[in-house]
Design a protein around this motif. Structure first.
Motif, short mmCIF file in Angstrom:
data_model
loop_
_atom_site.label_atom_id
_atom_site.label_comp_id
_atom_site.label_asym_id
_atom_site.label_seq_id
_atom_site.Cartn_x
_atom_site.Cartn_y
_atom_site.Cartn_z
N ILE A 402 0.52 -18.89 -13.79
CA ILE A 402 1.22 -17.69 -14.27
C ILE A 402 1.72 -16.86 -13.09
O ILE A 402 2.84 -16.34 -13.10
N PHE A 403 0.89 -16.75 -12.07
CA PHE A 403 1.23 -15.99 -10.87
C PHE A 403 2.49 -16.56 -10.20
O PHE A 403 3.43 -15.82 -9.87
N LEU A 404 2.54 -17.87 -10.03
CA LEU A 404 3.69 -18.50 -9.38
C LEU A 404 4.95 -18.38 -10.24
O LEU A 404 6.04 -18.12 -9.72
N VAL A 409 10.27 -15.62 -11.25
CA VAL A 409 11.09 -14.69 -12.05
C VAL A 409 11.55 -13.52 -11.18
O VAL A 409 12.72 -13.12 -11.21
N LEU A 410 10.63 -12.96 -10.40
CA LEU A 410 10.98 -11.84 -9.52
C LEU A 410 12.00 -12.27 -8.48
O LEU A 410 12.94 -11.51 -8.17
N TYR A 424 11.30 -16.64 -2.54
CA TYR A 424 11.00 -18.07 -2.61
C TYR A 424 10.11 -18.51 -1.45
O TYR A 424 9.37 -19.49 -1.57
N GLY A 425 10.20 -17.78 -0.33
CA GLY A 425 9.25 -18.06 0.75
C GLY A 425 7.83 -17.78 0.33
O GLY A 425 6.91 -18.56 0.61
N VAL A 426 7.64 -16.67 -0.38
CA VAL A 426 6.31 -16.31 -0.89
C VAL A 426 5.83 -17.36 -1.89
O VAL A 426 4.68 -17.81 -1.85
#
Length: 483
Positions: A402-404, A409-410, A424-426
């Protein structure tokens, strides 16, 4: 460059914050379970790891407030200076860090405080890439831009390798996800996947023979032929495919019949002949019709063959003995339960002994008797599996999933290239860490020694992951400030 807007706390993405808090809390509970000592039942003292982790959690909270108070343009403005500072710190670490368990990656500040710059290099590299790609009409696929972007990733990775910390250096491969999102062809990811497959096949079946034919080389040759056909069919839609397909089947059938009943020979040379013959046909069409994309297929085939024949040299002559042993244990080639395979074997026993519901908090025998080395750092997931069972392990995987997805989404809703690329790096870093750490704990991936974000004990990892995440949340809030 401070921001005093109180609305930032109201408009923060609280879904991500709640997931972060859950992971930190569950991580601390797992650290308690992994390092609890019944002879010294303290969990809040700084002399024990749970207590020290609380200090790092408190420090992370302070850092969160500092990050959120910074101006919206702070991270983009100072992306390159921060990256340069971290790279210099990585270089200094090579010479200043003491030898700790065979690596020179920790700067010792005090007897109780050590800092691993490699952890902070991850978000610094993500910021630098985001800054670089946020230029007007940026195109990744130009030679200059691609080489420069790759250099941003490779420079800190090489410094970390020189610190003899190969596991942390491998994390930087995750940035390929950014490249893919920003326009890199999916063929690059396909080639990486195939290279991994070739490597495993060559090692797994290196001693298996079918008459005079090495099975490993035959399997890879067949894969090369299959991929060439698939690329032609689905990417180029060429009619030559059907002719070559039938020719391949006929030649392979005849050669197999001859090898089985009349003349025993190395069947790989037949496959190689087919690859070379088809490559020559493609070169002819490329020159005649000026369709240079055919040359890419030819390059793929010859690079694949070269890689196949280089695997044994790289594995036995380039890799260290401990790396060879870990890979062999992971692939099931050797059973070194008292050596390289000890950690993984004990971890699997611990996870399996937890059953469906687990043994309960502080009731894990493998954990309490210290059978699993590094059980509160790299192998923290085995503590979850033993004490909270399949349900607990599945819960951790769901939270990470869910976190990923939320981070994706963000990242997709960002209004700037800078925000999207950093996002996307995160995602890339968190995905790589979670997938590899849990995979190696379960014996699915060779042990490379990287922490599970927000779960594993350690100040450098917790603080760096927290900084990485909340920089992104601050950037995400800036999207609203710009409206």
């Amino acid at each position: 460059m401070l921001n005093s807007n109180p609305n930032i706390w109201k408009s923060l993405d609280w879904i991500t914050v709640v997931l972060y808090v859950l992971m930190v809390i569950f991580g601390w509970i797992s650290i308690c379970g992994a390092s609890y000592n019944f002879d010294n039942p303290q969990i809040f003292s700084a002399s024990v790891r749970p207590g020290m982790q609380l200090i790092w959690i408190g420090s992370s909270v302070v850092i969160i407030f500092m990050i959120m108070m910074l101006d919206k343009n702070f991270f983009e403005t100072f992306a390159f200076p921060l990256y340069s500072f971290i790279v210099l710190l990585l270089i200094a670490t090579i010479f200043l860090a003491p030898d700790i368990k065979g690596s020179r990656s920790w700067l010792v500040i005090t007897p109780f405080i050590r800092v691993q710059p490699a952890e902070f290099a991850k978000f610094a590299t993500a910021l630098a890439l985001a800054k670089f790609m946020n230029t007007y009409e940026f195109k990744l696929l130009t030679v200059k831009n691609f080489i420069t972007a790759s250099a941003f990733v490779l420079l800190p990775a090489l410094c970390i390798i020189m610190q003899r910390e190969a596991g942390s250096a491998l994390v930087f491969l995750a940035f390929s996800i950014i490249f893919y999102r920003e326009g890199m062809s999916g063929f690059v990811l396909l080639i990486a996947l195939l290279a991994t497959m070739y490597f495993i096949i060559m090692l797994k079946y290196e001693s298996v023979m079918w008459h005079l034919t090495p099975v490993s080389e035959l399997m890879i040759s067949c894969i090369i032929i299959g991929v060439m056909l698939i690329i032609l069919r689905f990417s180029f839609n060429e009619k030559v495919l059907s002719k070559y397909f039938f020719l391949t089947v006929i030649v392979a059938g005849i050669a197999s019949y001859v090898a089985s009943y009349f003349l025993d020979f190395n069947f790989v040379w037949v496959a190689m002949g087919l690859i070379v013959a088809f490559s020559l046909v493609l070169i002819f069409f490329a020159v005649k019709n000026i369709i240079w994309r055919y040359a890419l297929i030819v390059a793929f085939s010859f690079l694949s063959i070269g890689f196949m024949f280089s695997v044994n040299y790289v594995f036995y002559d380039v890799m260290g003995l401990h790396q060879q042993q870990r890979i062999k244990v992971s692939l099931g080639l050797v059973d070194d339960l008292a050596g390289a395979g000890y950690n993984v074997n004990q971890s699997i026993i611990a996870i399996g002994s937890g059953g469906f519901m687990g043994k309960g908090f502080l009731n894990g025998t493998q954990t309490k008797l210290k059978y699993v080395p590094e059980q509160d750092t790299d192998f923290i997931f085995c503590t979850v599996g033993e004490e909270f069972g399949f349900v607990g392990g599945l819960g951790v995987l769901l939270i990470y999933g869910i976190f990923l997805l939320r981070l994706i989404v963000l990242a997709e809703r960002q209004l700037t290239t800078f925000g999207r690329v950093y996002g996307y790096g995160v995602v890339s870093i968190f995905f790589f860490h979670a997938a590899v750490n849990i995979g190696m704990t379960c014996g699915l991936i060779p042990v490379i020694g990287i922490p599970l974000p927000f779960f594993s004990y350690g100040g450098s990892s917790l603080v760096s992951f927290t900084i990485m995440l909340f920089i992104f949340l601050r950037i995400d809030y800036a999207r609203k400030e710009n409206n």
